[in-house]
Scaffold this motif. Structure first.
Motif, PDB file in Angstrom:
ATOM      1  N   CYS A  55     -68.528  23.360 -31.238  1.00  0.00           N
ATOM      2  CA  CYS A  55     -68.084  21.830 -31.701  1.00  0.00           C
ATOM      3  C   CYS A  55     -66.724  21.934 -32.186  1.00  0.00           C
ATOM      4  CB  CYS A  55     -69.207  21.782 -32.433  1.00  0.00           C
ATOM      5  SG  CYS A  55     -68.954  20.002 -33.642  1.00  0.00           S
ATOM      6  N   ILE A  56     -65.877  21.094 -32.007  1.00  0.00           N
ATOM      7  CA  ILE A  56     -64.709  20.914 -32.457  1.00  0.00           C
ATOM      8  C   ILE A  56     -64.303  19.648 -33.076  1.00  0.00           C
ATOM      9  CG2 ILE A  56     -62.132  21.147 -31.605  1.00  0.00           C
ATOM     10  CD1 ILE A  56     -64.062  22.616 -29.025  1.00  0.00           C
ATOM     11  N   ARG A  57     -64.034  19.653 -34.266  1.00  0.00           N
ATOM     12  CA  ARG A  57     -63.527  18.529 -34.890  1.00  0.00           C
ATOM     13  C   ARG A  57     -61.901  18.211 -34.586  1.00  0.00           C
ATOM     14  NH1 ARG A  57     -65.026  18.323 -40.952  1.00  0.00           N
ATOM     15  NH2 ARG A  57     -66.711  18.068 -40.029  1.00  0.00           N
ATOM     16  N   ILE A  58     -61.773  17.043 -33.938  1.00  0.00           N
ATOM     17  CA  ILE A  58     -60.341  16.816 -33.477  1.00  0.00           C
ATOM     18  C   ILE A  58     -59.311  16.489 -34.437  1.00  0.00           C
ATOM     19  CG2 ILE A  58     -59.274  14.825 -32.103  1.00  0.00           C
ATOM     20  CD1 ILE A  58     -61.529  14.359 -30.631  1.00  0.00           C
ATOM     21  N   ARG A  59     -59.789  16.066 -35.628  1.00  0.00           N
ATOM     22  CA  ARG A  59     -59.008  15.617 -36.575  1.00  0.00           C
ATOM     23  C   ARG A  59     -58.224  16.936 -37.350  1.00  0.00           C
ATOM     24  NH1 ARG A  59     -59.700  15.437 -42.235  1.00  0.00           N
ATOM     25  NH2 ARG A  59     -61.987  15.254 -41.773  1.00  0.00           N
ATOM     26  N   THR A  60     -59.137  18.010 -37.674  1.00  0.00           N
ATOM     27  CA  THR A  60     -58.560  19.109 -38.201  1.00  0.00           C
ATOM     28  C   THR A  60     -58.527  20.399 -37.374  1.00  0.00           C
ATOM     29  OG1 THR A  60     -60.800  19.771 -39.079  1.00  0.00           O
ATOM     30  CG2 THR A  60     -59.551  18.390 -40.323  1.00  0.00           C
ATOM     31  N   GLY A  61     -59.082  20.451 -36.235  1.00  0.00           N
ATOM     32  CA  GLY A  61     -59.330  21.406 -35.245  1.00  0.00           C
ATOM     33  C   GLY A  61     -60.299  22.569 -35.671  1.00  0.00           C
ATOM     34  N   GLU A  62     -61.091  22.270 -36.860  1.00  0.00           N
ATOM     35  CA  GLU A  62     -62.195  23.163 -37.105  1.00  0.00           C
ATOM     36  C   GLU A  62     -63.151  23.257 -35.972  1.00  0.00           C
ATOM     37  OE1 GLU A  62     -63.501  22.485 -41.581  1.00  0.00           O
ATOM     38  OE2 GLU A  62     -63.267  20.601 -40.480  1.00  0.00           O
ATOM     39  N   ARG A  63     -63.895  24.620 -35.836  1.00  0.00           N
ATOM     40  CA  ARG A  63     -64.617  24.826 -34.748  1.00  0.00           C
ATOM     41  C   ARG A  63     -65.784  25.400 -35.253  1.00  0.00           C
ATOM     42  NH1 ARG A  63     -61.290  25.584 -29.751  1.00  0.00           N
ATOM     43  NH2 ARG A  63     -63.415  26.071 -28.629  1.00  0.00           N
ATOM     44  N   GLY A  64     -66.991  25.267 -34.497  1.00  0.00           N
ATOM     45  CA  GLY A  64     -68.175  25.792 -34.709  1.00  0.00           C
ATOM     46  C   GLY A  64     -69.254  24.986 -35.796  1.00  0.00           C
ATOM     47  N   SER A  65     -69.941  25.909 -36.730  1.00  0.00           N
ATOM     48  CA  SER A  65     -70.724  24.895 -37.733  1.00  0.00           C
ATOM     49  C   SER A  65     -69.940  24.401 -38.567  1.00  0.00           C
ATOM     50  CB  SER A  65     -71.553  25.983 -38.158  1.00  0.00           C
ATOM     51  OG  SER A  65     -70.927  27.135 -38.920  1.00  0.00           O
ATOM     52  N   GLU A  66     -68.671  24.813 -38.975  1.00  0.00           N
ATOM     53  CA  GLU A  66     -67.673  24.120 -39.951  1.00  0.00           C
ATOM     54  C   GLU A  66     -67.283  22.685 -39.391  1.00  0.00           C
ATOM     55  OE1 GLU A  66     -67.071  25.453 -42.824  1.00  0.00           O
ATOM     56  OE2 GLU A  66     -68.240  26.890 -41.958  1.00  0.00           O
ATOM     57  N   ALA A  67     -67.407  22.423 -38.080  1.00  0.00           N
ATOM     58  CA  ALA A  67     -67.071  20.997 -37.473  1.00  0.00           C
ATOM     59  C   ALA A  67     -68.218  20.055 -37.615  1.00  0.00           C
ATOM     60  CB  ALA A  67     -66.677  21.266 -36.121  1.00  0.00           C
ATOM     61  N   ILE A  68     -69.411  20.583 -37.623  1.00  0.00           N
ATOM     62  CA  ILE A  68     -70.477  19.661 -37.566  1.00  0.00           C
ATOM     63  C   ILE A  68     -70.457  19.035 -39.155  1.00  0.00           C
ATOM     64  CG2 ILE A  68     -73.084  19.562 -37.635  1.00  0.00           C
ATOM     65  CD1 ILE A  68     -73.133  21.614 -35.353  1.00  0.00           C
TER      66      ILE A  68
END
Length: 115
Positions: free
Chosen positions: A102-115
């Motif tokens: 899972c990737i948060r587009i705004r910050t680039g966070e990945r994995g469980s941190e992006a959820i």
């Protein structure tokens, strides 16, 4: 991480959202969908003519969760989506799939941190 896809009756959406909020699940995508299972559609009358509606309107919820939220989320969807104490045909289904990333587009966070 898991991806939960739940198909429910449209009139149960608010009850499911309330049950999910109680277990602190606030992020989801809601889509109007059509399909049929055991219900096999229903008959209707339009302008004096009878016809069969093969597809029944449903609502699809897509929810990405971390492992610790999996069972509470499933239980919330079941309790909010079930009609009556024992449920009825057409209450819906829940599918649980592995979620590779899972990737948060705004910050680039990945994995469980992006959820």
């Amino acid at each position: 991480m898991k991806l939960i896809i739940a198909i429910i009756q449209p009139n149960r959406l608010e009850a499911v959202k309330t049950a999910l909020a109680e277990v602190e699940v606030f992020r989801m995508t809601v889509m109007d969908v059509q399909g049929f299972g055991r219900q096999r559609g229903h008959g209707e009358v339009y302008r004096g003519r009878e016809f069969t509606v093969d597809l029944v309107r449903k609502v699809q919820l897509t929810i990405a969760v971390n492992e610790e939220f999996l069972e509470p989320t499933i239980e919330a969807v079941i309790s909010g989506g079930r009609t009556g104490p024992n449920g009825h045909i057409g209450d819906g289904k829940i599918f649980v799939l592995p979620l590779e990333d899972c990737i948060r587009i705004r910050t680039g966070e990945r994995g469980s941190e992006a959820i």
